[in-house]
Design a protein around this motif. Structure first.
Motif, mmCIF file in Angstrom:
data_model
loop_
_atom_site.group_PDB
_atom_site.id
_atom_site.type_symbol
_atom_site.label_atom_id
_atom_site.label_comp_id
_atom_site.label_asym_id
_atom_site.label_seq_id
_atom_site.Cartn_x
_atom_site.Cartn_y
_atom_site.Cartn_z
ATOM 1 N N GLN A 1 -18.321 54.671 16.784
ATOM 2 C CA GLN A 1 -19.341 55.470 16.113
ATOM 3 C C GLN A 1 -20.372 54.576 15.413
ATOM 4 O O GLN A 1 -21.534 54.946 15.272
ATOM 5 C CB GLN A 1 -18.688 56.405 15.087
ATOM 6 N N LEU A 2 -19.936 53.427 14.955
ATOM 7 C CA LEU A 2 -20.813 52.522 14.218
ATOM 8 C C LEU A 2 -21.518 51.516 15.107
ATOM 9 O O LEU A 2 -22.339 50.741 14.625
ATOM 10 C CB LEU A 2 -19.988 51.768 13.162
ATOM 11 N N ARG A 3 -21.207 51.537 16.377
ATOM 12 C CA ARG A 3 -21.691 50.486 17.270
ATOM 13 C C ARG A 3 -23.216 50.349 17.244
ATOM 14 O O ARG A 3 -23.751 49.248 17.147
ATOM 15 C CB ARG A 3 -21.198 50.760 18.694
ATOM 16 N N TYR A 4 -23.903 51.471 17.348
ATOM 17 C CA TYR A 4 -25.361 51.397 17.447
ATOM 18 C C TYR A 4 -26.004 50.903 16.140
ATOM 19 O O TYR A 4 -27.148 50.455 16.124
ATOM 20 C CB TYR A 4 -25.951 52.746 17.859
ATOM 21 N N ARG A 5 -25.254 50.972 15.023
ATOM 22 C CA ARG A 5 -25.757 50.449 13.755
ATOM 23 C C ARG A 5 -25.631 48.925 13.708
ATOM 24 O O ARG A 5 -26.539 48.219 13.276
ATOM 25 C CB ARG A 5 -24.974 51.039 12.592
ATOM 26 N N TYR A 6 -24.479 48.429 14.154
ATOM 27 C CA TYR A 6 -24.175 47.015 13.967
ATOM 28 C C TYR A 6 -24.727 46.117 15.069
ATOM 29 O O TYR A 6 -25.040 44.962 14.807
ATOM 30 C CB TYR A 6 -22.658 46.815 13.867
ATOM 31 N N PRO B 1 -18.200 42.742 21.114
ATOM 32 C CA PRO B 1 -18.018 41.759 22.199
ATOM 33 C C PRO B 1 -19.290 41.511 23.003
ATOM 34 O O PRO B 1 -20.167 42.369 23.095
ATOM 35 C CB PRO B 1 -16.943 42.420 23.080
ATOM 36 N N ASN B 2 -19.359 40.298 23.534
ATOM 37 C CA ASN B 2 -20.372 39.894 24.517
ATOM 38 C C ASN B 2 -21.767 39.695 23.929
ATOM 39 O O ASN B 2 -22.760 39.742 24.660
ATOM 40 C CB ASN B 2 -20.420 40.899 25.681
ATOM 41 N N HIS B 3 -21.846 39.450 22.626
ATOM 42 C CA HIS B 3 -23.097 39.013 22.016
ATOM 43 C C HIS B 3 -23.013 37.507 21.769
ATOM 44 O O HIS B 3 -21.946 36.974 21.472
ATOM 45 C CB HIS B 3 -23.356 39.750 20.705
ATOM 46 N N THR B 4 -24.153 36.841 21.886
ATOM 47 C CA THR B 4 -24.167 35.381 21.834
ATOM 48 C C THR B 4 -24.681 34.889 20.485
ATOM 49 O O THR B 4 -25.740 35.311 20.018
ATOM 50 C CB THR B 4 -25.046 34.805 22.955
ATOM 51 N N ILE B 5 -23.900 33.994 19.878
ATOM 52 C CA ILE B 5 -24.251 33.384 18.596
ATOM 53 C C ILE B 5 -24.397 31.883 18.794
ATOM 54 O O ILE B 5 -23.586 31.246 19.472
ATOM 55 C CB ILE B 5 -23.167 33.670 17.538
ATOM 56 N N ARG B 6 -25.424 31.324 18.195
ATOM 57 C CA ARG B 6 -25.608 29.860 18.233
ATOM 58 C C ARG B 6 -25.901 29.363 16.831
ATOM 59 O O ARG B 6 -26.782 29.876 16.154
ATOM 60 C CB ARG B 6 -26.756 29.469 19.167
ATOM 61 N N MET B 7 -25.120 28.392 16.379
ATOM 62 C CA MET B 7 -25.334 27.829 15.050
ATOM 63 C C MET B 7 -26.541 26.899 15.070
ATOM 64 O O MET B 7 -26.654 26.027 15.927
ATOM 65 C CB MET B 7 -24.092 27.056 14.595
ATOM 66 N N VAL B 8 -27.437 27.084 14.110
ATOM 67 C CA VAL B 8 -28.599 26.209 13.960
ATOM 68 C C VAL B 8 -28.289 25.119 12.939
ATOM 69 O O VAL B 8 -28.528 23.930 13.190
ATOM 70 C CB VAL B 8 -29.838 27.024 13.535
ATOM 71 N N SER B 9 -27.753 25.520 11.795
ATOM 72 C CA SER B 9 -27.366 24.561 10.760
ATOM 73 C C SER B 9 -26.401 25.242 9.809
ATOM 74 O O SER B 9 -26.302 26.474 9.786
ATOM 75 C CB SER B 9 -28.591 24.056 9.989
ATOM 76 N N LYS B 10 -25.675 24.435 9.003
ATOM 77 C CA LYS B 10 -24.805 25.010 7.992
ATOM 78 C C LYS B 10 -24.610 24.009 6.870
ATOM 79 O O LYS B 10 -24.722 22.796 7.052
ATOM 80 C CB LYS B 10 -23.449 25.420 8.581
ATOM 81 N N TYR C 1 -13.834 41.646 19.360
ATOM 82 C CA TYR C 1 -14.561 42.301 18.267
ATOM 83 C C TYR C 1 -14.249 41.502 16.998
ATOM 84 O O TYR C 1 -13.081 41.234 16.705
ATOM 85 C CB TYR C 1 -14.071 43.743 18.156
ATOM 86 N N VAL C 2 -15.285 41.105 16.264
ATOM 87 C CA VAL C 2 -15.086 40.177 15.149
ATOM 88 C C VAL C 2 -15.769 40.698 13.882
ATOM 89 O O VAL C 2 -16.935 41.104 13.914
ATOM 90 C CB VAL C 2 -15.653 38.777 15.482
ATOM 91 N N ILE C 3 -15.024 40.678 12.773
ATOM 92 C CA ILE C 3 -15.597 40.916 11.447
ATOM 93 C C ILE C 3 -15.614 39.573 10.731
ATOM 94 O O ILE C 3 -14.575 38.931 10.586
ATOM 95 C CB ILE C 3 -14.762 41.930 10.644
ATOM 96 N N CYS C 4 -16.788 39.125 10.322
ATOM 97 C CA CYS C 4 -16.949 37.824 9.666
ATOM 98 C C CYS C 4 -17.340 38.042 8.206
ATOM 99 O O CYS C 4 -18.361 38.673 7.927
ATOM 100 C CB CYS C 4 -18.014 36.992 10.381
ATOM 101 N N LYS D 1 -23.765 59.145 22.956
ATOM 102 C CA LYS D 1 -23.754 57.884 23.702
ATOM 103 C C LYS D 1 -24.397 56.771 22.886
ATOM 104 O O LYS D 1 -23.883 55.636 22.829
ATOM 105 C CB LYS D 1 -24.511 58.067 25.019
ATOM 106 N N GLN D 2 -25.499 57.054 22.219
ATOM 107 C CA GLN D 2 -26.186 56.048 21.405
ATOM 108 C C GLN D 2 -25.334 55.620 20.219
ATOM 109 O O GLN D 2 -25.245 54.434 19.900
ATOM 110 C CB GLN D 2 -27.521 56.597 20.909
ATOM 111 N N GLU D 3 -24.682 56.578 19.571
ATOM 112 C CA GLU D 3 -23.938 56.287 18.352
ATOM 113 C C GLU D 3 -22.588 55.629 18.610
ATOM 114 O O GLU D 3 -22.084 54.899 17.753
ATOM 115 C CB GLU D 3 -23.739 57.564 17.531
ATOM 116 N N THR D 4 -21.990 55.883 19.762
ATOM 117 C CA THR D 4 -20.624 55.407 19.981
ATOM 118 C C THR D 4 -20.456 54.463 21.160
ATOM 119 O O THR D 4 -19.429 53.795 21.279
ATOM 120 C CB THR D 4 -19.660 56.595 20.216
ATOM 121 N N GLY D 5 -21.433 54.424 22.060
ATOM 122 C CA GLY D 5 -21.276 53.604 23.260
ATOM 123 C C GLY D 5 -20.557 54.322 24.384
ATOM 124 O O GLY D 5 -20.435 53.795 25.496
#
Length: 217
Positions: free
Chosen positions: A92-97, A57-66, A26-29, A200-204
């Motif tokens: 509780q915030l999962r479904y928002r983020y 966790p388990n979401h995929t990020i790919r850098m295009v440019s920076k 779990y990452v806060i950037c 279930k929707q709000e918290t996973g």
């Protein structure tokens, strides 16, 4: 990994370069300067000055440019800690983020968030009993602050008014006498089926899972 929570400063890109990266944590950037264009689960997104992302966790990020001056701080949390009742706000915030992890803060909000991260960084540098418990409390407060700012920026329902929050408050008060989903659904005037679906929707996790977690903790 052994401590469960770590603050990483001077982050200038993804560890995989331009290759897709999927984190098991779990990452806060928190973006400080510059800009990084990316895809989040194949959808266009970006990290820039005063933006904060909460990535489950388990979401995929790919850098295009920076840009060459891109700089960020990460708070990385072992995913196993997310099942701790102390961090229930994160679920509780999962479904928002998960559909939309990024939010842009104003200067004051950004400063407050960075102050909290500084406290976490300082806590990590000293040896104290129950170190992880202190860090988890600070993380929980950090997420409450961020949730408050995000609800203002994106005009979202505040966390304290969500069904899952009301449920968790009721559960903490009544779990010794009531361990059935029907009771808690009635407290918020919803049918058991609809109540369970919203939690279930709000918290996973299901309402029954939260009841078991409260009882065993």
């Amino acid at each position: 990994k052994e401590n469960g929570i770590v603050v990483l400063d001077n982050v200038r890109g993804l560890p995989s370069g331009k290759e897709p990266f999927t984190s098991s944590d779990y990452v806060i950037c928190i973006g400080h300067r510059g800009n990084m264009q990316m895809t989040y689960d194949d959808m266009p997104d970006h990290s820039s000055k005063q933006t904060v992302a909460v990535i489950f966790p388990n979401h995929t990020i790919r850098m295009v440019s920076k840009s060459d001056d891109y700089l960020a701080t990460l708070v990385v949390v072992n995913a196993t800690l997310l099942d701790d009742p102390l961090l229930r706000i994160i679920n509780q915030l999962r479904y928002r983020y998960e559909p939309h992890p990024w939010v842009e803060l104003n200067h004051r909000e950004y400063d407050v968030i960075m102050h909290m991260v500084s406290v976490m960084r300082e806590t990590a540098s000293i040896e104290i009993p129950n170190w992880q418990h202190f860090m988890m409390n600070q993380l929980e407060f950090l997420m409450r602050l961020l949730s408050h700012y995000r609800s203002i920026r994106l005009n979202e329902t505040p966390v304290e008014k969500r069904v899952s929050t009301l449920f968790n408050n009721d559960l903490a008060q009544h779990f010794r006498a009531h361990r059935d989903v029907e009771f808690y659904a009635g407290k918020v005037c919803l049918s058991t089926k609809h109540f369970s679906a919203v939690v279930k929707q709000e918290t996973g996790h299901t309402a029954a899972w939260w009841i078991r977690s409260q009882v065993t903790s």
